[in-house]
Design a protein around this motif. Structure first.
Motif, PDB file in Angstrom:
ATOM      1  N   ILE A 331       0.846  -1.205   0.000  1.00  0.00           N
ATOM      2  CA  ILE A 331       0.000   0.000   0.000  1.00  0.00           C
ATOM      3  C   ILE A 331       0.875   1.247   0.000  1.00  0.00           C
ATOM      4  CG2 ILE A 331      -1.757   1.288   1.279  1.00  0.00           C
ATOM      5  CD1 ILE A 331      -2.690  -1.437   2.434  1.00  0.00           C
ATOM      6  N   THR A 332       1.947   1.208   0.774  1.00  0.00           N
ATOM      7  CA  THR A 332       2.883   2.338   0.804  1.00  0.00           C
ATOM      8  C   THR A 332       3.444   2.604  -0.587  1.00  0.00           C
ATOM      9  OG1 THR A 332       3.468   1.846   3.097  1.00  0.00           O
ATOM     10  CG2 THR A 332       4.988   3.242   1.847  1.00  0.00           C
ATOM     11  N   SER A 333       3.888   1.539  -1.245  1.00  0.00           N
ATOM     12  CA  SER A 333       4.429   1.694  -2.606  1.00  0.00           C
ATOM     13  C   SER A 333       3.390   2.250  -3.557  1.00  0.00           C
ATOM     14  CB  SER A 333       4.930   0.339  -3.125  1.00  0.00           C
ATOM     15  OG  SER A 333       5.965  -0.160  -2.310  1.00  0.00           O
ATOM     16  N   ALA A 334       2.133   1.819  -3.392  1.00  0.00           N
ATOM     17  CA  ALA A 334       1.067   2.262  -4.298  1.00  0.00           C
ATOM     18  C   ALA A 334       0.844   3.762  -4.198  1.00  0.00           C
ATOM     19  CB  ALA A 334      -0.221   1.501  -4.004  1.00  0.00           C
ATOM     20  N   TRP A 335       0.732   4.299  -2.976  1.00  0.00           N
ATOM     21  CA  TRP A 335       0.479   5.748  -2.888  1.00  0.00           C
ATOM     22  C   TRP A 335       1.708   6.557  -3.266  1.00  0.00           C
ATOM     23  CZ3 TRP A 335       3.359   8.914   0.095  1.00  0.00           C
ATOM     24  CH2 TRP A 335       3.897   8.470   1.300  1.00  0.00           C
ATOM     25  N   GLN A 336       2.896   5.999  -3.033  1.00  0.00           N
ATOM     26  CA  GLN A 336       4.109   6.738  -3.374  1.00  0.00           C
ATOM     27  C   GLN A 336       4.251   6.942  -4.884  1.00  0.00           C
ATOM     28  OE1 GLN A 336       7.126   4.385  -1.386  1.00  0.00           O
ATOM     29  NE2 GLN A 336       7.137   5.731   0.419  1.00  0.00           N
ATOM     30  N   GLN A 337       3.712   6.012  -5.670  1.00  0.00           N
ATOM     31  CA  GLN A 337       3.831   6.119  -7.129  1.00  0.00           C
ATOM     32  C   GLN A 337       3.120   7.353  -7.676  1.00  0.00           C
ATOM     33  OE1 GLN A 337       5.777   4.033  -9.051  1.00  0.00           O
ATOM     34  NE2 GLN A 337       6.380   3.291  -7.019  1.00  0.00           N
ATOM     35  N   THR A 338       2.110   7.830  -6.959  1.00  0.00           N
ATOM     36  CA  THR A 338       1.341   8.994  -7.432  1.00  0.00           C
ATOM     37  C   THR A 338       1.335  10.115  -6.399  1.00  0.00           C
ATOM     38  OG1 THR A 338      -0.677   7.945  -6.593  1.00  0.00           O
ATOM     39  CG2 THR A 338      -0.168   7.625  -8.939  1.00  0.00           C
ATOM     40  N   ASP A 339       2.355  10.154  -5.562  1.00  0.00           N
ATOM     41  CA  ASP A 339       2.347  11.127  -4.461  1.00  0.00           C
ATOM     42  C   ASP A 339       2.309  12.565  -4.966  1.00  0.00           C
ATOM     43  OD1 ASP A 339       2.332  11.786  -1.723  1.00  0.00           O
ATOM     44  OD2 ASP A 339       4.490  12.177  -1.768  1.00  0.00           O
ATOM     45  N   ASP A 340       2.945  12.842  -6.098  1.00  0.00           N
ATOM     46  CA  ASP A 340       2.967  14.213  -6.621  1.00  0.00           C
ATOM     47  C   ASP A 340       1.620  14.646  -7.183  1.00  0.00           C
ATOM     48  OD1 ASP A 340       3.527  12.245  -8.681  1.00  0.00           O
ATOM     49  OD2 ASP A 340       3.922  13.914 -10.050  1.00  0.00           O
ATOM     50  N   ILE A 341       0.730  13.677  -7.466  1.00  0.00           N
ATOM     51  CA  ILE A 341      -0.593  13.999  -8.018  1.00  0.00           C
ATOM     52  C   ILE A 341      -1.694  13.372  -7.149  1.00  0.00           C
ATOM     53  CG2 ILE A 341       0.110  14.367 -10.416  1.00  0.00           C
ATOM     54  CD1 ILE A 341      -0.628  11.415 -10.963  1.00  0.00           C
ATOM     55  N   ARG A 342      -1.400  13.163  -5.866  1.00  0.00           N
ATOM     56  CA  ARG A 342      -2.313  12.406  -5.012  1.00  0.00           C
ATOM     57  C   ARG A 342      -3.695  13.022  -4.915  1.00  0.00           C
ATOM     58  NH1 ARG A 342       1.561  14.778  -1.805  1.00  0.00           N
ATOM     59  NH2 ARG A 342       0.857  16.252  -0.204  1.00  0.00           N
ATOM     60  N   GLN A 343      -3.797  14.357  -5.000  1.00  0.00           N
ATOM     61  CA  GLN A 343      -5.111  15.005  -4.898  1.00  0.00           C
ATOM     62  C   GLN A 343      -6.022  14.624  -6.057  1.00  0.00           C
ATOM     63  OE1 GLN A 343      -4.518  15.705  -1.839  1.00  0.00           O
ATOM     64  NE2 GLN A 343      -5.356  17.768  -1.829  1.00  0.00           N
ATOM     65  N   HIS A 344      -5.426  14.131  -7.139  1.00  0.00           N
ATOM     66  CA  HIS A 344      -6.193  13.835  -8.350  1.00  0.00           C
ATOM     67  C   HIS A 344      -6.571  12.365  -8.487  1.00  0.00           C
ATOM     68  CE1 HIS A 344      -5.405  17.849 -10.014  1.00  0.00           C
ATOM     69  NE2 HIS A 344      -4.163  17.712  -9.594  1.00  0.00           N
ATOM     70  N   MET A 345      -6.123  11.519  -7.568  1.00  0.00           N
ATOM     71  CA  MET A 345      -6.347  10.084  -7.717  1.00  0.00           C
ATOM     72  C   MET A 345      -7.624   9.655  -6.990  1.00  0.00           C
ATOM     73  SD  MET A 345      -3.873   9.736  -9.680  1.00  0.00           S
ATOM     74  CE  MET A 345      -4.253   8.019 -10.077  1.00  0.00           C
ATOM     75  N   LEU A 346      -8.529   9.026  -7.736  1.00  0.00           N
ATOM     76  CA  LEU A 346      -9.807   8.575  -7.203  1.00  0.00           C
ATOM     77  C   LEU A 346      -9.663   7.137  -6.699  1.00  0.00           C
ATOM     78  CD1 LEU A 346     -12.899   8.858  -6.817  1.00  0.00           C
ATOM     79  CD2 LEU A 346     -13.171   8.077  -9.176  1.00  0.00           C
ATOM     80  N   TYR A 347      -9.832   6.967  -5.392  1.00  0.00           N
ATOM     81  CA  TYR A 347      -9.755   5.635  -4.790  1.00  0.00           C
ATOM     82  C   TYR A 347     -11.133   4.977  -4.816  1.00  0.00           C
ATOM     83  CZ  TYR A 347      -5.077   6.598  -2.788  1.00  0.00           C
ATOM     84  OH  TYR A 347      -3.745   6.868  -2.600  1.00  0.00           O
ATOM     85  N   PHE A 348     -11.152   3.675  -5.050  1.00  0.00           N
ATOM     86  CA  PHE A 348     -12.407   2.912  -5.038  1.00  0.00           C
ATOM     87  C   PHE A 348     -12.081   1.444  -4.813  1.00  0.00           C
ATOM     88  CE2 PHE A 348     -10.788   2.904  -9.349  1.00  0.00           C
ATOM     89  CZ  PHE A 348     -10.954   1.593  -9.765  1.00  0.00           C
TER      90      PHE A 348
END
Length: 551
Positions: A331-348
């Motif tokens: 899970i840590t690796s997953a969010w780190q991949q998009t950390d610079d655009i995290r506000q734009h990522m839709l989780y579901f």
């Protein structure tokens, strides 16, 4: 700073309010019934709002191909050979300027019924999202509701050219449509198409297979696929103008956002042009993009998308963790991949394309989704999406007709769901009530807690390497702090969570004793916070704790 968290509730509109329990496999609308726009009463919308939802995504609103005959209302009939399922796929649009007659009580007043739904939704304090399907249309697309002076898609095409920047479709000159399927499908005459048009999933020949999107034709945005995807964007391709006009048409109805199907199959250059133009008139309209290629995420965000599906990152990771295929450190690796655009990522965790958590093809038990819900809802400030029925543990294990028993809720058939009928009557099974109570609490925590809405996040797993089935993190805004721990294991667990000195510095925490409140149970727990010290947390199987305290 964000003032609220975007929480999208996706509703498959034709199924949501349907209380008919006949459920004949492959049944007609007369056999199995169909939900209507009018099923979304003020009371129903109030209950959705009370779950912490900010946006309702009504899926399947725009008129699409169906086997149901509406010729008595002046609606062209679709040949069943190029329709998937009795009800049809909502992603095979037959008229971009019309709504699905299945959803209307009075077919002749279907648009006004939808406009009334928009007004009711807004009055309930919710915003409205609809699907926009920009990459492809139904094979027999024909608009009967387009505004005066608007030319239909393909109306001015030169079908003798496989590609032309001013054509709306791609063609296979000199070749008939000859797919690997029955072109009669019970009709006296076969479906005919000459010359054949290219199929929606980038199948640029006249013979798509059963696994292709054979019921659709691809729209041409000026990319010459026959010459290696060379772009011809100057002058503006005809399709760009027509699709922009359609977006403006729906925005004028009061739509607050578009979920754009397979957005990455349409060039980013178009989206940049279209979103810039639309936002000049409707600055608050949001765009949610179905983009699966992480290498393209930033291109599409830069082209105007507010949110993108985090499917191949966070969804796939949480699914693997739930099913035991990966440790929680993924899970840590997953969010780190998009950390610079995290506000734009839709989780579901569910949507109409994915299998239900409780299905046998996924986890077999909705309770196993609880720790993943807590993580996806609370880890970041970014938006969360819930699929209708997910909050009741819907299993999606029906063999409805075209879709078969695949762990998904059908998008092709007339059907109903026991879980939703129970919900509409407010008479749940014990398990449905258990799952709903958890979802209701977690989503409302995400929607109301300042530490989630606008706070920073601190992942604690790098100093808690010993835990492979548990996950812990901190959220903080001002003096409000949340310590969140989730247990993905089927057995109880005790976590001695290390809080490193760096977390104290980064979050401006003080070493002291605090009394925490578990926001899920209201239970109190005293903890002693020390730099590089540990705090003990007891976790039940497939559960989480959300401990709130003052810094």
């Amino acid at each position: 700073m964000a003032s609220n968290k975007t929480i999208i509730y996706q509703i498959f509109t034709r199924l949501y309010g349907n209380k008919n329990t006949t459920r004949k496999v492959g049944g007609t609308i007369d056999d199995n019934g169909c939900g209507k726009f009018n099923d979304f009463t003020p009371t129903v919308l109030k209950h959705i709002k009370e779950m912490g939802v900010s946006h309702v995504w009504y899926t399947g609103v725009i008129r699409h191909a169906t086997m149901t005959d509406y010729t008595a209302y002046g609606i062209p009939r679709q040949h069943p050979a190029v329709v998937k399922g009795r009800a049809g796929s909502p992603y095979a649009i037959t008229d971009y300027y019309d709504v699905d007659p299945d959803l209307a009580v009075d077919v002749d007043k279907r648009m006004s019924e939808f406009e009334s739904l928009i007004a009711r939704t807004h009055k309930a304090g919710l915003k409205v999202i609809i699907d926009f399907v920009p990459n492809h249309v139904a094979r027999q697309y024909q608009s009967i509701c387009k505004p005066e002076g608007v030319h239909d898609l393909g109306q001015d095409d030169d079908p003798e050219q496989g590609f032309s920047p001013q054509n709306n479709f791609y063609y296979c000159p000199g070749q008939c449509f000859s797919p690997y399927l029955d072109l009669y499908h019970g009709e006296k005459s076969p479906y005919m198409e000459y010359p054949a048009k290219a199929t929606g999933n980038d199948c640029f020949n006249n013979a798509p297979g059963m696994n292709d999107w054979y019921e659709t034709v691809k729209l041409n945005y000026g990319l010459d696929y026959y010459a290696g995807r060379v772009g011809h964007f100057d002058p503006i391709p005809d399709t760009w103008n027509k699709i922009l006009d359609i977006l403006l048409f729906w925005a004028s109805k009061g739509i607050d956002g578009f979920r754009c199907d397979m957005a990455e199959m349409v060039p980013a250059a178009f989206w940049q042009w279209a979103t810039d133009t639309l936002h000049m008139r409707y600055p608050d309209v949001i765009f949610v993009g179905e983009v699966y290629n992480p290498a393209e995420y930033r291109n599409y965000i830069n082209a105007g998308f507010d949110y993108l599906y985090d499917k191949v990152g966070m969804y796939d990771t949480l699914r693997a963790v739930m099913c035991g295929g990966q440790s929680t450190h993924a899970i840590t690796s997953a969010w780190q991949q998009t950390d610079d655009i995290r506000q734009h990522m839709l989780y579901f965790l569910e949507n109409h394309d994915e299998q239900r958590i409780a299905s046998q093809q996924f986890s077999g038990d909705a309770r196993k989704g609880v720790p993943a819900l807590v993580v996806s809802a609370l880890l970041q400030q970014n938006p969360l999406m819930i699929y209708f029925g997910q909050e009741y543990g819907e299993r999606g294990m029906d063999a409805e007709g075209f879709s078969g028993q695949d762990g998904r809720t059908t998008i092709f058939d007339y059907w109903s769901l026991d879980s939703m009928i129970h919900a509409l009557h407010r008479k749940y099974t014990i398990r449905e009530k258990y799952i709903f109570d958890i979802y209701n609490k977690v989503v409302n925590i995400a929607a109301s807690q300042k530490a989630v809405i606008s706070g920073v996040s601190f992942d604690l797993m790098y100093v808690n390497q010993q835990y492979q089935r548990q996950y812990a993190f901190l959220r903080k805004a001002g003096t409000e702090v949340l310590l969140v721990a989730a247990n993905f294991a089927d057995v109880p667990a005790t976590m001695d969570i290390c809080i490193p000195a760096h977390a104290f510095d980064y979050l401006k925490l003080s070493e002291k004793s605090v009394t925490t409140t578990n926001l899920l149970t209201d239970a109190k727990l005293k903890l002693t916070l020390k730099r590089d010290g540990t705090v003990p947390v007891e976790l039940q199987p497939n559960s989480a704790v959300i401990l709130k305290f003052r810094a």
